[in-house]
Scaffold this active site. Structure first.
Site, PDB file in Angstrom:
ATOM      1  N   LYS A  23      47.150 -66.684  49.054  1.00 23.59           N
ATOM      2  CA  LYS A  23      46.850 -68.119  49.131  1.00 23.59           C
ATOM      3  C   LYS A  23      45.645 -68.466  50.025  1.00 23.59           C
ATOM      4  CE  LYS A  23      50.600 -70.392  46.963  1.00 23.59           C
ATOM      5  NZ  LYS A  23      51.944 -69.849  46.770  1.00 23.59           N
TER       6      LYS A  23
ATOM      7  N   TYR B  72      53.503 -74.418  34.698  1.00 25.67           N
ATOM      8  CA  TYR B  72      54.829 -75.004  34.479  1.00 25.67           C
ATOM      9  C   TYR B  72      54.755 -76.335  33.735  1.00 25.67           C
ATOM     10  CZ  TYR B  72      56.859 -71.400  37.370  1.00 25.67           C
ATOM     11  OH  TYR B  72      57.266 -70.191  37.837  1.00 25.67           O
TER      12      TYR B  72
ATOM     13  N   TYR C 267      60.991 -68.439  47.029  1.00 24.21           N
ATOM     14  CA  TYR C 267      60.010 -68.323  45.937  1.00 24.21           C
ATOM     15  C   TYR C 267      59.043 -67.199  46.288  1.00 24.21           C
ATOM     16  CZ  TYR C 267      56.270 -69.039  42.661  1.00 24.21           C
ATOM     17  OH  TYR C 267      55.339 -68.819  41.686  1.00 24.21           O
TER      18      TYR C 267
ATOM     19  N   ASP D  35      57.240 -62.377  53.288  1.00 26.56           N
ATOM     20  CA  ASP D  35      56.280 -62.956  52.353  1.00 26.56           C
ATOM     21  C   ASP D  35      55.613 -64.129  53.066  1.00 26.56           C
ATOM     22  OD1 ASP D  35      54.951 -64.403  50.438  1.00 26.56           O
ATOM     23  OD2 ASP D  35      56.525 -64.249  48.916  1.00 26.56           O
TER      24      ASP D  35
END
Ligand SMILES: *Cc1c(COP(=O)(O)O)cnc(C)c1O
Length: 428
Positions: free
Chosen positions: A278, A20, A148, A249
């Site tokens: 992660k 980003y 997200y 999630d």
């Protein structure tokens, strides 16, 4: 600064995209030479206490002897082999470990190479499940705002539609259904308004909805919001009532970060499909997985085409990543991470809560080893980073959010240095 290093940074600036960031106007980057424990060592010799765990991943700290040993031992055997027609011990052992830790009803696993892909797989599972039940109209997803779920197209389509990250892709994304995010805080009794919009949508449209997907209890990159676990209990009941699958999630929240092994344990609720990633490898390698319960896997298996599930990444079940993940989960299974996370939570509460009165601060939120300060206005990332580096810490704000999720091994003094730097930035 040494010439060699300046050249490297020039090449980086010219040729390499960072997450980003703009190529035209790149934010400064800091060159890391090595890392150990909770400290990143820059190539100019400075050391930074890491408040980010490299985006939720490095829960045991860097350069951990047990994880190093697992990686080295596996490299000597085989680093990668295709998963089509072949299996190996690291993938099998890891599956057994994950099922010892995950909600009991989940007992099927699909390995993939990143969190976003594990979300794609979860969405595909849900749609293929209903297709196999002769309900091909059930293809849409229902989710809450401020979420997200990753950067690939399916995952983007369930990220918050307004927070700017994916706005320009709106026209080419599948159109899913969004309801307001729950407003009740973690320890408040749930308000009806938190669940009413979900109930309304399900009553009207459940014949076209395949699944509800949410990040349980903590919404990560979409706003670092923390909401009441009772919402999950209600979601579970509504999904059962309306014949809709429930996807959690847990990519950011999994493996102890919120004080429970998985955040859904705060509610005692199990999803039909769960994404993990992660921290799975303790921050060493990219590995993710999608877990499913028997109903979902049997449902998919009952379909035409011999019940084949239509996905298969090249690096599926990578042995090196699985071996390191296994070692990381062994550390969790044998260690006292709960005490560490509770200790971090207590200190985050005592250090950060007083900042709620600071004129720059909108809200302070703490759960487990996550500490969030939401400011009234957006933080200048480049300036903040320079300040934090000068204070010997690594913290990367996002929008109005100043937040840390340090490795579980951090000690009280290092954690104080992080929270002191956060307070210091507010005064700048
Ligand atoms: C980071 C994240 C993802 C995406 O994972 P990647 O490995 O970056 O693709 C998905 N969902 C949540 C909740 C995340 O925090």
């Amino acid at each position: 600064m040494q010439p060699v290093q300046r050249d490297l940074l020039a090449v980086d600036r010219e040729q390499i995209w960072h997450p980003y960031t703009s190529m035209r106007n790149p934010l400064p980057v800091y060159q890391v030479a090595s890392a150990r424990g909770v400290r990143l060592k820059l190539s100019d010799g400075r050391e930074l206490i890491d408040g980010m765990s490299s985006w939720w991943t490095a829960i045991h700290g860097y350069n951990h002897p047990a994880l190093n040993a697992a990686a080295t031992a596996q490299i000597e055997k085989v680093s990668h082999v295709m998963f089509g027609g072949i299996t190996h011990e690291p993938a099998i052992t890891l599956a057994e470990q994950i099922f010892r830790l995950a909600p009991r009803s989940l007992d099927r696993i699909f390995y993939s190479d990143s969190g976003s892909v594990s979300v794609e797989v979860a969405i595909k599972m849900a749609i293929q499940f209903w297709f196999a039940q002769d309900r091909p109209r059930k293809t849409r997803l229902l989710t809450i705002r401020s979420g997200y779920h990753g950067d690939t197209f399916g995952a983007m389509s369930v990220c918050d539609p307004d927070n700017g990250m994916h706005g320009m892709f709106g026209g080419v994304l599948p159109q899913h259904i969004f309801v307001p995010a729950p407003r009740t805080r973690f320890d408040e009794p749930m308000q009806n308004a938190d669940i009413e919009p979900v109930r309304d949508v399900l009553e009207q449209q459940s014949d076209e909805i395949a699944a509800i997907i949410v990040e349980p209890v903590v919404q990560g990159a979409g706003g670092m919001r923390i909401y009441s676990p009772q919402v999950l209990t209600q979601l579970r009941a509504l999904c059962d009532q309306h014949d809709v699958l429930l996807i959690f999630d847990e990519i950011a929240t999994g493996f102890g970060r919120t004080g429970k092994m998985f955040a859904c344990e705060h509610a005692g609720v199990a999803p039909d499909i769960m994404c993990i990633g992660k921290a799975l490898t303790g921050g060493y390698l990219s590995l993710a997985a999608t877990l499913a319960n028997r109903r979902v896997s049997d449902g998919i298996s009952a379909g035409d085409n011999d019940g084949v599930f239509m996905h298969g990444p090249t690096f599926m079940g990578n042995p090196l990543a699985c071996a390191v993940a296994s070692a990381s989960l062994s550390l969790l299974e044998s260690g006292d991470w709960q005490t560490s996370v509770r200790r971090i939570e207590a200190q985050l509460k005592s250090d950060l809560s007083p900042l709620a009165d600071h004129p720059a601060v909108e809200d302070v939120r703490v759960l487990g080893a996550i500490g969030v300060i939401e400011c009234h206005t957006a933080i200048d990332v480049a300036k903040a980073q320079a300040y934090f580096v000068s204070e010997g810490v690594w913290i990367r704000p996002f929008g109005k959010l100043l937040y840390i999720m340090p490795p579980y091994i951090i000690d009280d003094d290092d954690l104080s240095q992080l929270t002191t730097a956060m307070a210091g930035l507010l005064d700048q």
